[in-house]
Design a protein around this motif. Structure first.
Motif, mmCIF file in Angstrom:
data_model
loop_
_atom_site.group_PDB
_atom_site.id
_atom_site.type_symbol
_atom_site.label_atom_id
_atom_site.label_comp_id
_atom_site.label_asym_id
_atom_site.label_seq_id
_atom_site.Cartn_x
_atom_site.Cartn_y
_atom_site.Cartn_z
ATOM 1 N N GLU A 330 21.458 33.908 38.365
ATOM 2 C CA GLU A 330 21.167 32.536 37.916
ATOM 3 C C GLU A 330 21.907 32.253 36.604
ATOM 4 O OE1 GLU A 330 19.761 30.830 40.027
ATOM 5 O OE2 GLU A 330 18.337 32.035 41.149
ATOM 6 N N GLU A 331 23.222 32.482 36.620
ATOM 7 C CA GLU A 331 24.017 32.430 35.386
ATOM 8 C C GLU A 331 23.963 31.070 34.700
ATOM 9 O OE1 GLU A 331 27.088 30.783 34.607
ATOM 10 O OE2 GLU A 331 27.032 29.585 36.428
ATOM 11 N N HIS A 332 23.612 30.026 35.422
ATOM 12 C CA HIS A 332 23.568 28.680 34.840
ATOM 13 C C HIS A 332 22.346 28.453 33.972
ATOM 14 C CE1 HIS A 332 20.756 28.464 38.203
ATOM 15 N NE2 HIS A 332 20.181 27.475 37.564
ATOM 16 N N ASP A 333 21.366 29.333 34.044
ATOM 17 C CA ASP A 333 20.050 29.042 33.477
ATOM 18 C C ASP A 333 20.090 28.940 31.958
ATOM 19 O OD1 ASP A 333 17.124 29.773 32.585
ATOM 20 O OD2 ASP A 333 17.031 29.180 34.688
ATOM 21 N N GLY A 334 19.438 27.910 31.432
ATOM 22 C CA GLY A 334 19.450 27.668 29.995
ATOM 23 C C GLY A 334 18.750 28.724 29.176
ATOM 24 N N SER A 335 17.871 29.531 29.792
ATOM 25 C CA SER A 335 17.148 30.539 29.019
ATOM 26 C C SER A 335 18.039 31.696 28.593
ATOM 27 C CB SER A 335 15.948 31.065 29.807
ATOM 28 O OG SER A 335 16.374 31.703 30.988
ATOM 29 N N PHE A 336 19.264 31.791 29.094
ATOM 30 C CA PHE A 336 20.193 32.804 28.599
ATOM 31 C C PHE A 336 20.698 32.462 27.193
ATOM 32 C CE2 PHE A 336 21.022 33.999 33.171
ATOM 33 C CZ PHE A 336 20.521 35.283 33.055
ATOM 34 N N LEU A 370 28.754 24.083 34.526
ATOM 35 C CA LEU A 370 30.062 23.436 34.528
ATOM 36 C C LEU A 370 31.097 24.279 33.787
ATOM 37 C CD1 LEU A 370 29.463 19.612 34.090
ATOM 38 C CD2 LEU A 370 29.658 20.970 36.167
ATOM 39 N N GLU A 371 30.666 25.060 32.793
ATOM 40 C CA GLU A 371 31.594 25.969 32.122
ATOM 41 C C GLU A 371 32.158 26.985 33.106
ATOM 42 O OE1 GLU A 371 29.170 24.136 28.942
ATOM 43 O OE2 GLU A 371 28.713 25.025 30.898
ATOM 44 N N THR A 372 31.299 27.515 33.964
ATOM 45 C CA THR A 372 31.751 28.489 34.961
ATOM 46 C C THR A 372 32.643 27.827 36.000
ATOM 47 O OG1 THR A 372 29.829 29.908 34.629
ATOM 48 C CG2 THR A 372 30.956 30.077 36.749
ATOM 49 N N VAL A 373 32.278 26.628 36.444
ATOM 50 C CA VAL A 373 33.116 25.901 37.407
ATOM 51 C C VAL A 373 34.507 25.655 36.817
ATOM 52 C CG1 VAL A 373 33.391 23.724 38.665
ATOM 53 C CG2 VAL A 373 31.144 24.832 38.555
ATOM 54 N N ALA A 374 34.555 25.266 35.540
ATOM 55 C CA ALA A 374 35.843 25.021 34.887
ATOM 56 C C ALA A 374 36.660 26.306 34.788
ATOM 57 C CB ALA A 374 35.620 24.419 33.503
ATOM 58 N N ALA A 638 35.002 11.777 28.484
ATOM 59 C CA ALA A 638 34.204 11.554 27.276
ATOM 60 C C ALA A 638 34.476 12.598 26.196
ATOM 61 C CB ALA A 638 32.720 11.584 27.635
ATOM 62 N N ALA A 639 35.327 13.595 26.507
ATOM 63 C CA ALA A 639 35.630 14.687 25.561
ATOM 64 C C ALA A 639 34.362 15.444 25.169
ATOM 65 C CB ALA A 639 36.349 14.168 24.326
ATOM 66 N N PHE A 640 33.608 15.862 26.194
ATOM 67 C CA PHE A 640 32.446 16.711 26.007
ATOM 68 C C PHE A 640 32.749 18.085 26.594
ATOM 69 C CE2 PHE A 640 29.403 12.849 26.127
ATOM 70 C CZ PHE A 640 29.415 12.766 24.739
ATOM 71 N N PRO A 641 32.029 19.144 26.141
ATOM 72 C CA PRO A 641 32.201 20.461 26.761
ATOM 73 C C PRO A 641 31.963 20.385 28.267
ATOM 74 C CG PRO A 641 30.943 20.652 24.736
ATOM 75 C CD PRO A 641 31.087 19.183 25.021
ATOM 76 N N PRO A 642 32.708 21.166 29.063
ATOM 77 C CA PRO A 642 33.663 22.204 28.663
ATOM 78 C C PRO A 642 35.073 21.716 28.368
ATOM 79 C CG PRO A 642 33.398 22.224 31.031
ATOM 80 C CD PRO A 642 32.461 21.170 30.518
ATOM 81 N N ALA A 643 35.266 20.394 28.292
ATOM 82 C CA ALA A 643 36.613 19.889 27.979
ATOM 83 C C ALA A 643 36.980 20.154 26.522
ATOM 84 C CB ALA A 643 36.694 18.395 28.281
ATOM 85 N N VAL A 644 35.982 20.275 25.650
ATOM 86 C CA VAL A 644 36.204 20.601 24.241
ATOM 87 C C VAL A 644 35.224 21.710 23.860
ATOM 88 C CG1 VAL A 644 36.962 18.274 23.654
ATOM 89 C CG2 VAL A 644 34.553 18.883 23.397
ATOM 90 N N ASP A 735 25.009 26.437 15.279
ATOM 91 C CA ASP A 735 24.813 26.725 16.697
ATOM 92 C C ASP A 735 26.152 26.543 17.398
ATOM 93 O OD1 ASP A 735 23.980 27.106 19.267
ATOM 94 O OD2 ASP A 735 22.437 25.558 19.255
ATOM 95 N N VAL A 736 26.783 27.649 17.760
ATOM 96 C CA VAL A 736 28.077 27.618 18.433
ATOM 97 C C VAL A 736 27.844 27.516 19.942
ATOM 98 C CG1 VAL A 736 30.239 28.855 18.821
ATOM 99 C CG2 VAL A 736 29.112 28.968 16.585
ATOM 100 N N ASP A 737 28.598 26.652 20.609
ATOM 101 C CA ASP A 737 28.408 26.383 22.045
ATOM 102 C C ASP A 737 26.967 25.968 22.319
ATOM 103 O OD1 ASP A 737 31.036 27.246 22.339
ATOM 104 O OD2 ASP A 737 30.443 29.294 22.822
ATOM 105 N N PRO A 738 26.470 24.932 21.645
ATOM 106 C CA PRO A 738 25.058 24.545 21.796
ATOM 107 C C PRO A 738 24.766 24.073 23.211
ATOM 108 C CG PRO A 738 26.272 22.820 20.658
ATOM 109 C CD PRO A 738 27.214 23.979 20.784
ATOM 110 N N GLN A 739 23.559 24.352 23.655
ATOM 111 C CA GLN A 739 23.102 23.903 24.969
ATOM 112 C C GLN A 739 22.108 22.762 24.867
ATOM 113 O OE1 GLN A 739 24.309 25.418 28.069
ATOM 114 N NE2 GLN A 739 25.771 25.964 26.461
ATOM 115 N N GLU A 740 21.574 22.539 23.675
ATOM 116 C CA GLU A 740 20.632 21.447 23.460
ATOM 117 C C GLU A 740 21.059 20.678 22.225
ATOM 118 O OE1 GLU A 740 16.646 22.816 23.274
ATOM 119 O OE2 GLU A 740 16.634 23.596 25.326
ATOM 120 N N MET A 741 20.980 19.343 22.288
ATOM 121 C CA MET A 741 21.364 18.494 21.166
ATOM 122 C C MET A 741 20.143 18.135 20.330
ATOM 123 S SD MET A 741 24.583 18.382 21.636
ATOM 124 C CE MET A 741 25.171 17.082 20.547
#
Length: 741
Positions: A330-336, A370-374, A638-644, A735-741
């Motif tokens: 479950e590599e997509h899971d936010g709890s990682f 989406l990071e993994t898909v990219a 929109a220039a959002f991760p994973p594009a940036v 927070d580098v590579d943040p998952q929550e804003m």
């Protein structure tokens, strides 16, 4: 940058002493850099030591680095003690800690001590248990105990058949501990190195064509770094592919690390691993283990005794000298992603670790990030697809959208959902009612003046827990009693608004009096054995309806579950966080995937006021690839991760103005350094107030990861200096590579 500590040292003790040398030591404090001490012991990097720090004595770890010259030895404190019962921490573990500290811009000492189990963070020696088995010496073989000493004779005879561990010896006689100690002193027995147990495999099911193709690709490259994405629909048998790929690694004498996102997924996964590898030693690592058990498992992995480590995100740091394969389920899971302290992402660190070790890593998911898909699109990862369910008769469930715009709801349930639940109950099939809100209701409100039950410490609402007669904040833990009347106007007519798991459980009990209903949320799974009992009840056929939160959305295989109903899903469409739609689609796909895994066809009913939304249309079509492609395109535009690449500089204080003033000053001073970095803000966090702290943030982003990190490298000293100007009440974090804003 190394720093020196001035003062006199404590007394020192130890076995091996050398001429005075300067060493670099890190401690578990929020201070960047290492500290210089004098040592009269022969120490090397990775050695745990006791050092004086102010009026305290702390555990420290010796690290590499050239101590600064200049301060005379008389002004340096001395290492007080060397803890040498265990060998120094291994070089690859220290390298990973150094990388994590540098990448996430976090103090090295705090990073290292975060990665250690609790027992190794304390200023005391840890004496590992000697698990080598006992064997008779020539003297012991020649001297049989007299017949009247029946316990000693039985143990002597058992040792004559082969070496025994202390646990095996206790099975012969409860007096084994004292007898073995006596015989060891008399040199009648000796310790021997245990022989490696040959790999033993339990029964394995036949693989379908997709599974076999994936396994063939994985085993065709048994060594060398490669990041694989195993993209399989829900119920496609990804775990079976893991198990059959793990077997050759174990046969080659390698260790395997398996990361899972949730503690509650661990028991059933461990049971599958035990059944498949009955002779292999499995070490489990997660935060609900007692400190002693977690330390033993960590030492077993480090000393090579454990063949498989299964654990949650912190397990990524576990040292494993024979590591040959990593699996991230479950590599997509936010709890990682850790959300406080060292804000690391376990999946990303696992990939770095696999690259450094030169071994393969498998990332499994039905809804990859989406990071993994990219990364797959860029050719950095190789993708393997499982497009059919593993059970021969099982198919993906039919997904239907229930338009609730004009529907009359009964306790939040539409007529279509109630009829579907009734039909499954009549057929003896299990149903799941999913709502991602625990408690009785999300808020208590006054119908006269409009008062709502707000948390006094956070910018959120207190959730009504009716059975405990409590209002509770699910963010900071604040609790208070349910008022008898409105605190604002005194009106007695205060009512719960919305639905939570407790309210649904109660409503279903009234609608279906004969149904056996089981609620699963964080409130009902706090006990250590709670999940074992849940699995027992479900697999024993003692449950007709499950009511649960996102805890039920992934990883669980309930064979008789044929219906999933989803309530209040639309909330995810209104979030200001750009990741919200990605998370909602993943959550709905995962929870929908619990249905129809056996012979009974599965059906999913999603109540929504937006049935034409592209997200729901993709869900009906089971079209993850199309939905992900559209989201990636939106992110690029929109220039959002994973594009940036992105980082957040957060500040919190007792007043929002103080946090904003600090960030405004930071932005003014660092703007000239931001050559390829866009700085946005300051702006309030999405949840402005949390636990009596007001929060604001700067968003830092760049199309170049290297440029972003060059910029971030310059920030900590400046941030510390500016924070001191704003008073002790202000705190900052990166927070580098943040998952929550």
């Amino acid at each position: 940058m190394a720093q020196s500590l001035v003062g006199t040292g404590f007394g020192v003790k130890g076995i091996f002493t050398v001429a005075s040398q300067r060493v670099q030591v890190v401690v578990d404090l929020p201070l960047f850099g290492a500290f210089t001490y004098l040592s009269h012991f022969d120490v090397i990097p990775g050695q745990r030591v006791a050092v004086p720090f102010g009026t305290r004595q702390l555990c420290g770890v010796v690290v590499t680095g050239i101590p600064p010259e200049g301060l005379p030895e008389t002004q340096l404190k001395e290492v007080a003690q060397v803890f040498d019962a265990l060998p120094p921490l291994p070089a690859d573990f220290l390298a990973m800690v150094n990388f994590a500290a540098a990448y996430y811009h976090f103090p090295l000492g705090q990073t290292l001590f975060t990665a250690l189990p609790t027992g190794l963070r304390e200023a005391r020696d840890i004496i590992p248990p000697d698990e080598r088995p006992f064997a008779l010496t020539a003297k012991g073989e020649a001297e049989a105990p007299p017949a009247r000493q029946r316990a000693r004779l039985a143990l002597w005879q058992a040792l004559g058949d082969g070496a025994l561990t202390q646990a095996q010896a206790r099975q012969v006689t409860p007096q084994a501990g004292k007898i073995l100690a006596d015989w060891l002193a008399e040199e009648r027995i000796r310790r021997v190195s245990p022989e490696r147990v040959p790999l033993e495999l339990g029964p394995a099911p036949h693989l379908n064509d997709d599974q076999q193709a994936a396994l063939s690709a994985l085993t065709a490259q048994p060594s060398g770094f490669q990041s694989w994405l195993l993209h399989g629909i829900t119920g496609s048998g990804k775990t079976e592919v893991y198990l059959q790929r793990i077997a050759p690694s174990l046969a080659a004498g390698q260790q395997v690390l398996v990361l899972v996102p949730e503690i509650n997924l661990t028991p059933q996964l461990v049971e599958r691993f035990i059944q498949r590898f009955p002779a292999s030693r499995i070490a489990v690592q997660h935060s609900q283990l007692a400190d002693g058990e977690r330390l033993r498992n960590w030492l077993d992995a480090w000393q090579g005794r454990a063949d498989i480590v299964i654990g949650t995100r912190l397990s990524v740091f576990t040292p494993m000298p024979r590591l040959g394969l990593i699996v991230v389920d479950e590599e997509h899971d936010g709890s990682f992603k850790q959300q406080d302290g060292l804000r690391y992402h376990a999946r990303d660190l696992a990939i770095w670790r696999a690259r450094q070790a030169g071994i393969p890593i498998i990332l499994g998911s039905a809804t990859p990030s989406l990071e993994t898909v990219a990364n797959v699109e860029a050719g950095r990862y190789r993708k393997l697809t499982l497009s059919q369910r593993a059970h021969g008769a099982a198919r993906l469930p039919t997904v239907r959208l229930v338009d609730t715009r004009r529907a009359k709801l009964t306790e939040g349930l539409s007529d279509a959902v109630i009829k579907a639940l009734a039909s499954r109950l009549e057929r003896g099939e299990m149903s799941l009612v999913f709502i991602n809100r625990r408690g009785f209701a999300p808020v208590l409100a006054c119908t006269d003046c409009g008062w709502t039950s707000g948390c006094p410490r956070c910018s959120t609402r207190l959730v009504l827990h009716l059975m405990e007669r409590k209002l509770r904040c699910h963010h900071c833990g604040w609790e208070e009693a349910v008022p008898h009347a409105c605190p604002e106007c005194g009106a007695p007519d205060i009512k719960p608004l919305g639905e939570g798991t407790q309210r649904l459980e109660s409503a279903l009990g009234r609608l279906f009096p004969s149904a056996r209903i089981l609620r699963i949320d964080r409130d009902t799974t706090q006990r250590k054995q709670a999940w074992d009992e849940i699995y027992r009840q479900v697999h024993a056929g003692e449950v007709d309806m499950l009511v649960g939160t996102q805890m039920l959305a992934k990883g669980h295989d309930f064979g008789t579950l044929s219906l999933v109903t989803v309530l209040n899903a639309d909330g995810g469409l209104y979030s200001a966080d750009y990741r919200a739609s990605e998370r909602l689609f993943a959550q709905l796909t995962q929870v929908a995937g619990r249905a129809g895994r056996a012979d009974a066809p599965g059906e999913v009913l999603v109540q929504t006021q937006w049935p034409d939304h592209p997200l729901y249309q993709a869900l009906v079509a089971h079209d993850f690839d199309g939905f992900a492609a559209s989201l990636l395109q939106e992110r690029r535009l929109a220039a959002f991760p994973p594009a940036v690449y992105q980082a957040l500089l957060r500040a919190d204080a007792t007043e929002l103005a103080q946090a904003n003033a600090f960030l405004t000053q930071v932005r003014a001073q660092v703007q000239p350094l931001a050559e390829e970095v866009l700085i946005s803000g300051p702006a309030p966090a999405l949840m402005v107030r949390l636990a009596n702290r007001e929060r604001a943030q700067l968003v830092l982003e760049s199309p170049s990861r290297q440029a972003l990190h060059r910029f971030l490298d310059q920030l900590p000293p400046l941030l510390d200096a500016l924070a001191r100007q704003h008073g002790r009440g202000l705190r900052w974090s990166l927070d580098v590579d943040p998952q929550e804003m």
